[in-house]
Design a protein around this motif. Structure first.
Motif, PDB file in Angstrom:
ATOM      1  N   GLY A 121       0.687  -1.303  -0.128  1.00 25.65           N
ATOM      2  CA  GLY A 121      -0.001   0.106  -0.176  1.00 25.65           C
ATOM      3  C   GLY A 121       0.714   1.270   0.155  1.00 25.65           C
ATOM      4  N   GLY A 122       1.926   1.197   0.049  1.00 20.98           N
ATOM      5  CA  GLY A 122       3.015   2.332  -0.140  1.00 20.98           C
ATOM      6  C   GLY A 122       2.908   2.919  -1.337  1.00 20.98           C
ATOM      7  N   GLY A 123       3.675   4.104  -1.365  1.00 22.67           N
ATOM      8  CA  GLY A 123       3.486   4.904  -2.548  1.00 22.67           C
ATOM      9  C   GLY A 123       4.020   6.409  -2.557  1.00 22.67           C
ATOM     10  N   VAL A 124       3.799   7.200  -3.522  1.00 22.79           N
ATOM     11  CA  VAL A 124       4.135   8.540  -3.450  1.00 22.79           C
ATOM     12  C   VAL A 124       2.798   9.194  -3.490  1.00 22.79           C
ATOM     13  N   VAL A 125       2.624  10.245  -2.573  1.00 24.23           N
ATOM     14  CA  VAL A 125       1.504  10.972  -2.502  1.00 24.23           C
ATOM     15  C   VAL A 125       2.075  12.475  -2.242  1.00 24.23           C
ATOM     16  N   GLN A 126       0.905  13.461  -2.681  1.00 22.74           N
ATOM     17  CA  GLN A 126       1.309  14.818  -2.495  1.00 22.74           C
ATOM     18  C   GLN A 126       1.029  14.983  -1.010  1.00 22.74           C
ATOM     19  N   PRO A 127       1.453  16.200  -0.396  1.00 24.28           N
ATOM     20  CA  PRO A 127       1.066  16.521   0.989  1.00 24.28           C
ATOM     21  C   PRO A 127      -0.353  16.778   1.110  1.00 24.28           C
ATOM     22  N   GLY A 128      -0.858  16.364   2.342  1.00 24.80           N
ATOM     23  CA  GLY A 128      -2.147  16.497   2.420  1.00 24.80           C
ATOM     24  C   GLY A 128      -3.133  15.158   1.748  1.00 24.80           C
ATOM     25  N   SER A 162      -4.017  13.375   5.872  1.00 27.65           N
ATOM     26  CA  SER A 162      -3.364  14.748   5.591  1.00 27.65           C
ATOM     27  C   SER A 162      -1.830  14.324   6.040  1.00 27.65           C
ATOM     28  N   LEU A 163      -1.367  13.828   5.051  1.00 24.16           N
ATOM     29  CA  LEU A 163       0.164  13.500   5.118  1.00 24.16           C
ATOM     30  C   LEU A 163       0.801  14.579   4.903  1.00 24.16           C
ATOM     31  N   TRP A 171       8.891  -9.053  12.286  1.00 26.30           N
ATOM     32  CA  TRP A 171       8.693  -7.661  11.396  1.00 26.30           C
ATOM     33  C   TRP A 171       8.247  -8.142  10.042  1.00 26.30           C
ATOM     34  N   GLY A 172       7.783  -7.100   9.113  1.00 27.19           N
ATOM     35  CA  GLY A 172       7.765  -7.385   7.924  1.00 27.19           C
ATOM     36  C   GLY A 172       8.706  -6.691   7.068  1.00 27.19           C
ATOM     37  N   GLN A 173       8.678  -6.839   5.700  1.00 27.75           N
ATOM     38  CA  GLN A 173       9.941  -6.326   4.939  1.00 27.75           C
ATOM     39  C   GLN A 173       9.778  -4.797   4.810  1.00 27.75           C
ATOM     40  N   GLY A 174       8.560  -4.251   4.958  1.00 28.17           N
ATOM     41  CA  GLY A 174       8.431  -2.678   4.856  1.00 28.17           C
ATOM     42  C   GLY A 174       7.909  -2.336   3.451  1.00 28.17           C
ATOM     43  N   THR A 175       7.295  -1.147   3.566  1.00 25.75           N
ATOM     44  CA  THR A 175       6.638  -0.552   2.611  1.00 25.75           C
ATOM     45  C   THR A 175       6.942   0.970   2.378  1.00 25.75           C
ATOM     46  N   GLN A 176       7.458   1.505   1.233  1.00 25.80           N
ATOM     47  CA  GLN A 176       7.965   2.791   1.229  1.00 25.80           C
ATOM     48  C   GLN A 176       6.815   3.832   1.106  1.00 25.80           C
ATOM     49  N   VAL A 177       6.885   4.939   1.841  1.00 29.94           N
ATOM     50  CA  VAL A 177       5.858   6.104   1.763  1.00 29.94           C
ATOM     51  C   VAL A 177       6.481   6.977   1.558  1.00 29.94           C
ATOM     52  N   THR A 178       6.112   7.885   0.533  1.00 29.16           N
ATOM     53  CA  THR A 178       6.871   9.170  -0.095  1.00 29.16           C
ATOM     54  C   THR A 178       5.790  10.280   0.106  1.00 29.16           C
ATOM     55  N   VAL A 179       6.036  11.319   0.816  1.00 30.46           N
ATOM     56  CA  VAL A 179       5.058  12.535   0.600  1.00 30.46           C
ATOM     57  C   VAL A 179       5.858  13.754  -0.002  1.00 30.46           C
ATOM     58  N   SER A 180       5.694  14.020  -1.160  1.00 28.75           N
ATOM     59  CA  SER A 180       6.360  14.861  -1.859  1.00 28.75           C
ATOM     60  C   SER A 180       5.466  15.713  -3.007  1.00 28.75           C
ATOM     61  N   SER A 181       5.589  16.938  -3.176  1.00 30.34           N
ATOM     62  CA  SER A 181       4.907  17.589  -4.137  1.00 30.34           C
ATOM     63  C   SER A 181       5.610  17.657  -5.448  1.00 30.34           C
TER      64      SER A 181
END
Length: 122
Positions: A8-15, A85-86, A112-122
Motif C-alpha cells: 500500500g505504500g507509494g508517492v503522495v502529495q502533501p495533504g 493529511s500526510l 517484522w515485515g519487509q516494509g513499504t515505502q511511503v513518500t510524501v512529496s509535491s
C-alpha cells in the motif's frame, strides 16, 4: 513459517491519503499487539501506532494522532494503517511488527515485515 507482508505504500502529495495493509501468516492473529513502525532516512525506528488484535484498543504517537487510524481485521489476519493529511515528515519505510505488549509497557518486536515505502512529496 511466520510472515508479515506489507503493501500500500507509494508517492503522495502533501495533504493526501494512503492505506497500508499488513497480512499475517503463520501464527494465531488473535491476542497480540500489532504495531506500525516507521524509519525515515538517517533516523531510528519510530513506532507510530499499535492495536490489539481484538481491535478494541489503539495507541498513536503524538506525531500522527488525529491523522492516522489503525485497525485490525481478525477474519483476514490483516492490520491496516489509514493515513490522512500526510506531511513530508511522514516520508519513511513503514513496517508492521508483532509484540506481546502494548506501547505502554516494554516492547520487543519478535516479527517484522519487509516494509513499504511511503513518500510524501509535491
Amino acid at each position: 513459517q511466520v510472515q508479515l507482508v506489507e503493501s500500500g505504500g507509494g508517492v503522495v502529495q502533501p495533504g493526501g491519503s494512503l492505506r497500508l495493509s499488513c497480512v499475517v501468516f503463520g501464527f494465531d492473529f488473535s491476542n497480540y499487539w500489532m504495531f506500525w513502525v516507521r524509519q525515515a532516512p538517517g533516523k531510528g525506528p519510530e513506532w507510530v501506532s499499535a492495536v490489539n488484535t481484538g481491535g478494541e484498543v489503539t495507541y498513536y504517537a503524538e506525531s500522527v494522532n488525529g491523522r492516522f487510524t489503525i485497525s485490525a481485521d481478525n477474519a483476514k489476519n490483516t492490520v491496516y494503517l489509514h493515513m490522512d493529511s500526510l506531511k513530508s515528515e511522514d516520508t519513511a519505510v513503514y513496517y508492521c511488527a508483532k509484540s506481546n505488549n502494548p506501547p505502554t509497557r516494554h516492547v520487543e518486536y519478535d516479527y517484522w515485515g519487509q516494509g513499504t515505502q511511503v513518500t510524501v512529496s509535491s
